[in-house]
Design an enzyme around this catalytic site. Sequence first.
Site, PDB file in Angstrom:
ATOM      1  N   ARG A  63      42.583  61.583 -25.321  1.00  0.00           N
ATOM      2  CA  ARG A  63      42.722  60.129 -25.289  1.00  0.00           C
ATOM      3  C   ARG A  63      41.405  59.483 -24.869  1.00  0.00           C
ATOM      4  O   ARG A  63      40.796  59.883 -23.878  1.00  0.00           O
ATOM      5  CB  ARG A  63      43.834  59.741 -24.317  1.00  0.00           C
ATOM      6  CG  ARG A  63      44.115  58.254 -24.230  1.00  0.00           C
ATOM      7  CD  ARG A  63      45.237  57.986 -23.246  1.00  0.00           C
ATOM      8  NE  ARG A  63      46.504  58.539 -23.708  1.00  0.00           N
ATOM      9  CZ  ARG A  63      47.536  58.820 -22.909  1.00  0.00           C
ATOM     10  NH1 ARG A  63      47.431  58.623 -21.601  1.00  0.00           N
ATOM     11  NH2 ARG A  63      48.648  59.312 -23.407  1.00  0.00           N
ATOM     12  N   ARG A 101      44.323  53.689 -15.250  1.00  0.00           N
ATOM     13  CA  ARG A 101      44.096  54.062 -16.643  1.00  0.00           C
ATOM     14  C   ARG A 101      43.438  52.912 -17.404  1.00  0.00           C
ATOM     15  O   ARG A 101      42.989  51.946 -16.808  1.00  0.00           O
ATOM     16  CB  ARG A 101      45.414  54.497 -17.274  1.00  0.00           C
ATOM     17  CG  ARG A 101      46.004  55.718 -16.550  1.00  0.00           C
ATOM     18  CD  ARG A 101      47.144  56.336 -17.310  1.00  0.00           C
ATOM     19  NE  ARG A 101      47.629  57.549 -16.648  1.00  0.00           N
ATOM     20  CZ  ARG A 101      48.580  58.337 -17.152  1.00  0.00           C
ATOM     21  NH1 ARG A 101      49.135  58.037 -18.326  1.00  0.00           N
ATOM     22  NH2 ARG A 101      48.979  59.408 -16.507  1.00  0.00           N
ATOM     23  N   LYS A 118      50.062  57.474 -11.761  1.00  0.00           N
ATOM     24  CA  LYS A 118      49.241  56.655 -12.650  1.00  0.00           C
ATOM     25  C   LYS A 118      49.339  55.189 -12.268  1.00  0.00           C
ATOM     26  O   LYS A 118      50.315  54.742 -11.651  1.00  0.00           O
ATOM     27  CB  LYS A 118      49.668  56.856 -14.098  1.00  0.00           C
ATOM     28  CG  LYS A 118      51.126  56.520 -14.398  1.00  0.00           C
ATOM     29  CD  LYS A 118      51.477  56.959 -15.804  1.00  0.00           C
ATOM     30  CE  LYS A 118      52.979  56.805 -16.072  1.00  0.00           C
ATOM     31  NZ  LYS A 118      53.356  57.314 -17.400  1.00  0.00           N
ATOM     32  N   LYS A 137      48.334  51.126 -13.828  1.00  0.00           N
ATOM     33  CA  LYS A 137      47.968  50.405 -15.041  1.00  0.00           C
ATOM     34  C   LYS A 137      47.639  48.948 -14.730  1.00  0.00           C
ATOM     35  O   LYS A 137      48.360  48.289 -13.976  1.00  0.00           O
ATOM     36  CB  LYS A 137      49.104  50.490 -16.069  1.00  0.00           C
ATOM     37  CG  LYS A 137      49.403  51.932 -16.493  1.00  0.00           C
ATOM     38  CD  LYS A 137      50.541  52.035 -17.474  1.00  0.00           C
ATOM     39  CE  LYS A 137      50.751  53.486 -17.908  1.00  0.00           C
ATOM     40  NZ  LYS A 137      51.854  53.623 -18.888  1.00  0.00           N
ATOM     41  N   CYS A 195      56.676  55.372 -29.855  1.00  0.00           N
ATOM     42  CA  CYS A 195      55.808  56.401 -29.277  1.00  0.00           C
ATOM     43  C   CYS A 195      55.733  57.600 -30.221  1.00  0.00           C
ATOM     44  O   CYS A 195      56.540  57.737 -31.136  1.00  0.00           O
ATOM     45  CB  CYS A 195      56.334  56.818 -27.914  1.00  0.00           C
ATOM     46  SG  CYS A 195      57.820  57.852 -27.999  1.00  0.00           S
ATOM     47  N   CYS A 251      54.801  65.617 -28.292  1.00  0.00           N
ATOM     48  CA  CYS A 251      55.016  65.299 -26.884  1.00  0.00           C
ATOM     49  C   CYS A 251      56.020  66.262 -26.256  1.00  0.00           C
ATOM     50  O   CYS A 251      57.153  66.401 -26.739  1.00  0.00           O
ATOM     51  CB  CYS A 251      55.507  63.864 -26.723  1.00  0.00           C
ATOM     52  SG  CYS A 251      55.804  63.412 -25.001  1.00  0.00           S
ATOM     53  N   CYS A 281      61.997  59.315 -25.300  1.00  0.00           N
ATOM     54  CA  CYS A 281      62.469  59.734 -23.982  1.00  0.00           C
ATOM     55  C   CYS A 281      62.428  58.524 -23.061  1.00  0.00           C
ATOM     56  O   CYS A 281      61.912  57.469 -23.440  1.00  0.00           O
ATOM     57  CB  CYS A 281      61.631  60.889 -23.438  1.00  0.00           C
ATOM     58  SG  CYS A 281      60.071  60.382 -22.674  1.00  0.00           S
ATOM     59  N   CYS A 328      56.644  54.961 -22.787  1.00  0.00           N
ATOM     60  CA  CYS A 328      55.260  54.751 -23.226  1.00  0.00           C
ATOM     61  C   CYS A 328      55.114  53.547 -24.161  1.00  0.00           C
ATOM     62  O   CYS A 328      54.072  52.902 -24.164  1.00  0.00           O
ATOM     63  CB  CYS A 328      54.727  56.008 -23.899  1.00  0.00           C
ATOM     64  SG  CYS A 328      54.538  57.398 -22.770  1.00  0.00           S
TER      65      CYS A 328
END
Length: 575
Positions: A81, A150, A221, A223, A442, A448, A487, A491
């Site tokens: 990424r 991120r 994480k 954001k 996603c 994934c 899931c 995302c």
Amino acid sequence: MAETSTPDATKLSKLEHLKENSRQLRGTIAEELQAGVECFNGDNLQLLKHHGSYQQDDRDRRNEKDADGNRLGKRYMFMVRTRIPGGKVTADDFLKELDLCEEYGNGTLRVTSRQGFQLHGVLIKDLKEAIRGINQTKLSTIAACGDVSRNTMCCPAPFKNNPLHDEMQATADAVAEHLKPKTTAYYEIWLKDEETGESEKVEEFVPVEEPVYGKRYLPRKFKVGFAFPEDNCIDVYSQDLGFLAVVENDQIVGYNVLVGGSMGMTPAKKETFPAVAKRLTYVTADRVVDIADAIVKVQRDFGNRENRKLARMKYLIHNWGLPKFKAKVEEYFGENLPEPHPTEVTDVDDHLGWHEQGDGKWFLGVCVPNGRIQDENGVHYKSAFREILTKYGMETRLTALQDVLLCDIEEKDREDITQILKSNNVPLAENLTLLKRYAMACPALPTCGLAVTESERVAPDILADIEKVMDKHGLIGERIALHMTGCPNGCARPYAPDIGLVGKGKNKYTLYLGGDTECTRIGFIYDDLVPQNEIAQRLEPVLQFFKSDRQNGECFGDFCYRQGKEKLADFAANA
């Protein structure tokens, strides 16, 4: 403010000990690369994320067997990424990523929901060269993943008729740079000796100061995103830390600071939940970096390091309450914080189609379904972008809906660029329904490891089914945002749009309604375990109800929110 130590080290999760003892995110990644392993060990898998990569396998091929009937096992590969604050990409950078996806990946390049790029299908033998190739441009993969801040998001529209967009982009860049990890591990593992070609050497570890992150980095994480009130194109309320511009006299005088947004949850853990951010305070434009620093450090020092499922900042705010959280931020910031400004989100724009920039030039927003840049089924996105960027060399921007903006286009070149897209069968914005323009899904299967069912690969069929129902009831022109994931990790931010689809089991989904196109509130569960082929059928009576009983042009999500689950279900039962 100095880093606060955890009172009881036994309450640290295994991963916290791993980060602390990783020699600032080095682990033994370099040693495993030198050893020529087929895949990384468990510890290095976690550390690798901070360098911008996830180890995956092709789940479609897990059951393949050799000629003797022996199962071949997992086919390991990597997602890489690229971290691109605000989604600003030069033509050379874009073309380099297209080259890399063909040389080292599976031939496709993906625009992410955080305005970055992803390469898929990179083998471990090519991982270092792929990361080096990205760094040969002005881009990097460091901190694109992992327990750090991120990719910083920002409205990408390249309007030039006032300084607002450039000013916001510059502020977002400053925050991104301030929150970038300072560890030298990334350079040592992936980039050192690039020019000389000398073999890598694992040298004695010399730590550097990590003034923002400390020795364990963040609990989870983090954001950050920037938006305008009239254009919440980056879903500012979904961010751990959001900045909503306050504009007076054509000038950004400050920002409302929003905290605690996060789309992920674990259905089996009732204490987890998706959340939109809360309005914390207002700061002047010159104090944005300072307030970001203070908030990140509060999360660093007080976020949950025992249970990663409860480690996002939304849980800290939930457990403390906003007043206590604000008081602690004030302590770190060094000043009392005022109440938020009345400014609030009012609209959203996908930036697709032709737009005047304000400087005599144009930009063109090209819809890329689910961000997947590829040549497939007669539609050649990759070839079209390669031809246009090679010929015209314009700057590009990546959007939070995973689309591409081609910038700085001369009036005389508009027709030629349009013809290049048409000759590659790339649909123009005006030929797409708003449902398709505002939809995203996603990647999910097969790459994934967290996916429980399909998302990107079945999204076109689901959208087509819903479009038929909308057309049947005279709603095909309505702007309805649908986000879909394979899931519950969220995302594609599925909990806040008009319609959310969250994978719950094989070919089954939880159906959320009652969010909104601007993604400023969490929807409610309308139906659960809905088979893929019944999604449009379950939505039809709700859309019919919307058609007959909407008020004053309200959007679909607002209608569902006003009616509530019970009234929608009652109407559906009697439809």
